[in-house]
Design an enzyme around this catalytic site. Structure first.
Site, PDB file in Angstrom:
ATOM      1  N   ASN A   1       0.849  -1.195   0.000  1.00  0.00           N
ATOM      2  CA  ASN A   1       0.000   0.000   0.000  1.00  0.00           C
ATOM      3  C   ASN A   1       0.886   1.246   0.000  1.00  0.00           C
ATOM      4  O   ASN A   1       1.457   1.611   1.022  1.00  0.00           O
ATOM      5  CB  ASN A   1      -0.903  -0.051   1.253  1.00  0.00           C
ATOM      6  CG  ASN A   1      -1.827   1.150   1.345  1.00  0.00           C
ATOM      7  OD1 ASN A   1      -1.885   1.980   0.429  1.00  0.00           O
ATOM      8  ND2 ASN A   1      -2.552   1.258   2.447  1.00  0.00           N
ATOM      9  N   TRP A   2       0.971   1.867  -1.183  1.00  0.00           N
ATOM     10  CA  TRP A   2       1.873   3.017  -1.337  1.00  0.00           C
ATOM     11  C   TRP A   2       1.225   4.331  -0.911  1.00  0.00           C
ATOM     12  O   TRP A   2       1.830   5.397  -1.065  1.00  0.00           O
ATOM     13  CB  TRP A   2       2.382   3.098  -2.789  1.00  0.00           C
ATOM     14  CG  TRP A   2       3.303   1.977  -3.158  1.00  0.00           C
ATOM     15  CD1 TRP A   2       3.846   1.046  -2.301  1.00  0.00           C
ATOM     16  CD2 TRP A   2       3.801   1.659  -4.461  1.00  0.00           C
ATOM     17  NE1 TRP A   2       4.639   0.168  -2.993  1.00  0.00           N
ATOM     18  CE2 TRP A   2       4.638   0.518  -4.318  1.00  0.00           C
ATOM     19  CE3 TRP A   2       3.633   2.208  -5.727  1.00  0.00           C
ATOM     20  CZ2 TRP A   2       5.297  -0.069  -5.421  1.00  0.00           C
ATOM     21  CZ3 TRP A   2       4.278   1.634  -6.819  1.00  0.00           C
ATOM     22  CH2 TRP A   2       5.104   0.510  -6.653  1.00  0.00           C
ATOM     23  N   LYS A   3      -0.003   4.249  -0.433  1.00  0.00           N
ATOM     24  CA  LYS A   3      -0.717   5.422   0.122  1.00  0.00           C
ATOM     25  C   LYS A   3      -0.512   6.658  -0.773  1.00  0.00           C
ATOM     26  O   LYS A   3      -0.568   6.558  -1.989  1.00  0.00           O
ATOM     27  CB  LYS A   3      -0.261   5.653   1.556  1.00  0.00           C
ATOM     28  CG  LYS A   3      -0.396   4.381   2.410  1.00  0.00           C
ATOM     29  CD  LYS A   3      -0.322   4.619   3.883  1.00  0.00           C
ATOM     30  CE  LYS A   3      -0.466   3.290   4.620  1.00  0.00           C
ATOM     31  NZ  LYS A   3      -0.639   3.416   6.044  1.00  0.00           N
TER      32      LYS A   3
ATOM     33  N   HIS B   1     -10.066   1.286   4.752  1.00  0.00           N
ATOM     34  CA  HIS B   1      -8.807   1.526   5.466  1.00  0.00           C
ATOM     35  C   HIS B   1      -9.064   2.529   6.589  1.00  0.00           C
ATOM     36  O   HIS B   1      -9.866   3.456   6.430  1.00  0.00           O
ATOM     37  CB  HIS B   1      -7.748   2.058   4.489  1.00  0.00           C
ATOM     38  CG  HIS B   1      -6.377   2.043   5.095  1.00  0.00           C
ATOM     39  ND1 HIS B   1      -5.978   2.980   6.005  1.00  0.00           N
ATOM     40  CD2 HIS B   1      -5.348   1.176   4.952  1.00  0.00           C
ATOM     41  CE1 HIS B   1      -4.732   2.698   6.390  1.00  0.00           C
ATOM     42  NE2 HIS B   1      -4.332   1.608   5.761  1.00  0.00           N
TER      43      HIS B   1
ATOM     44  N   GLU C   1      -6.238  -4.913  10.582  1.00  0.00           N
ATOM     45  CA  GLU C   1      -5.241  -3.864  10.788  1.00  0.00           C
ATOM     46  C   GLU C   1      -5.607  -3.067  12.039  1.00  0.00           C
ATOM     47  O   GLU C   1      -6.433  -2.139  11.960  1.00  0.00           O
ATOM     48  CB  GLU C   1      -5.234  -2.895   9.600  1.00  0.00           C
ATOM     49  CG  GLU C   1      -4.802  -3.485   8.292  1.00  0.00           C
ATOM     50  CD  GLU C   1      -4.143  -2.432   7.412  1.00  0.00           C
ATOM     51  OE1 GLU C   1      -3.002  -2.640   7.026  1.00  0.00           O
ATOM     52  OE2 GLU C   1      -4.757  -1.398   7.142  1.00  0.00           O
TER      53      GLU C   1
ATOM     54  N   GLY D   1       1.655   2.325  11.048  1.00  0.00           N
ATOM     55  CA  GLY D   1       2.681   3.366  10.990  1.00  0.00           C
ATOM     56  C   GLY D   1       3.301   3.711  12.333  1.00  0.00           C
ATOM     57  O   GLY D   1       3.886   4.790  12.496  1.00  0.00           O
TER      58      GLY D   1
ATOM     59  N   SER E   1       2.497  -2.032  10.629  1.00  0.00           N
ATOM     60  CA  SER E   1       3.918  -2.036  11.044  1.00  0.00           C
ATOM     61  C   SER E   1       4.647  -3.347  10.766  1.00  0.00           C
ATOM     62  O   SER E   1       5.557  -3.732  11.510  1.00  0.00           O
ATOM     63  CB  SER E   1       4.045  -1.658  12.531  1.00  0.00           C
ATOM     64  OG  SER E   1       3.684  -0.307  12.716  1.00  0.00           O
TER      65      SER E   1
ATOM     66  N   GLY F   1       2.504  -1.094   4.507  1.00  0.00           N
ATOM     67  CA  GLY F   1       2.551   0.326   4.172  1.00  0.00           C
ATOM     68  C   GLY F   1       3.976   0.808   4.009  1.00  0.00           C
ATOM     69  O   GLY F   1       4.634   0.506   3.000  1.00  0.00           O
TER      70      GLY F   1
HETATM   71  P1  PGA Z   1       2.111   0.374   7.830  1.00  0.00           P
HETATM   72  O1  PGA Z   1       0.703   0.564   7.102  1.00  0.00           O
HETATM   73  O2  PGA Z   1       2.711  -0.910   7.324  1.00  0.00           O
HETATM   74  O3  PGA Z   1       2.878   1.595   7.448  1.00  0.00           O
HETATM   75  O4  PGA Z   1       1.846   0.302   9.299  1.00  0.00           O
HETATM   76  C1  PGA Z   1      -0.145  -0.511   6.857  1.00  0.00           C
HETATM   77  C2  PGA Z   1      -1.413  -0.002   6.210  1.00  0.00           C
HETATM   78  O5  PGA Z   1      -1.837   1.115   6.526  1.00  0.00           O
HETATM   79  O6  PGA Z   1      -2.016  -0.683   5.372  1.00  0.00           O
END
Ligand code: PGA
Length: 240
Positions: free
Chosen positions: A9-11, A96, A164, A170, A204, A225
């Protein structure tokens, strides 16, 4: 050996040109990884057409990060599930926590799932409790509330559910393996009478903690992420 799905997930980490460049400069590595595992990339909307073009004939799958709950119509700024299918996405993330934070409800998420299934795009539905809910000990109740409207609208078409925990996204914090075991068992039990459901864990994930998650029998893959924006880290996650 289990074939895990690794969903990157490159957001909105990069603007379009840099995101496409990030993809093209690591295309070879992603391609090699896709011979060892299922790899799906989730760039931001505007990068999808260019990356889809590059991925023609590739075993790397493409996904979008969200879609509209409406089929088509007067919805300024939204992107339909049909467009997401047309651009070549196999998957689309919905629900999400970063979108739930903007007011997305469980019912809206269920509508998005319906739109995606109508267009043969596999939804990746994110569910998870906040830090406060976790502290109050209501995690399982929250997950049930998030899952029930989804289970009502699905048939036996493929569906992915990503657990999640909001407090783990994050933050470099992850649940204990005991908690993960209990929670995923609960989700697996709730979804047991539906065929074609894959469970992911997200929050994470990194090269150091991935092994512990792979010990869990219910986990079919990972939503990743920030660690997915570091190609070496991502490779280690997949290969560990
Ligand atoms: P993260 O994000 O790996 O940076 O914690 C995961 C996500 O939001 O899908």
């Amino acid at each position: 050996m289990k074939q895990y799905l690794y969903a990157a997930n490159w957001k909105m980490y990069l603007p379009m040109q840099e995101e496409i460049l990030f993809f093209t400069s690591h295309k070879q590595e992603f391609t090699e990884l896709s011979t060892q595992a299922s790899i799906a990339l989730f760039p931001s909307y505007l990068s999808l057409p260019a990356i889809a073009q590059e991925l023609q004939g590739s075993s790397i799958k493409l996904g979008a990060q969200d879609c509209s709950a409406a089929p088509l119509g007067a919805y300024t700024g939204q992107v339909s599930a049909r467009s997401i299918a047309q651009v070549g996405c196999t998957y689309c993330i919905v629900g999400h926590s970063e979108r739930r934070a903007l007011g997305e409800t469980n019912d809206i998420i269920a509508q998005k799932v319906t739109r995606l299934l109508e267009n043969s795009v596999t939804p990746i539905v994110c569910i998870g409790e906040t830090a406060q809910e976790n502290a109050q000990g209501v995690t399982l109740t929250i997950l049930e509330m998030q899952l029930e409207p989804i289970l009502k609208v699905i048939s036996d078409k493929p569906l992915v559910i990503a657990y999640e925990p909001v407090w783990a996204i994050g933050t470099n914090r992850t649940p204990t393996s005991t908690d993960i075991e209990k929670i995923l068992l609960h989700i697996a039990t709730m979804t047991a009478h539906h065929k074609n459901i894959t469970l992911l864990y997200g929050g994470s994930i990194d090269k150091d903690n991935i092994k512990e998650f792979k010990n869990n029998a219910h986990i079919g893959g990972f939503l990743i992420g920030h660690a997915s924006m570091d190609s070496q880290e991502f490779k280690k996650i997949v290969q560990s």
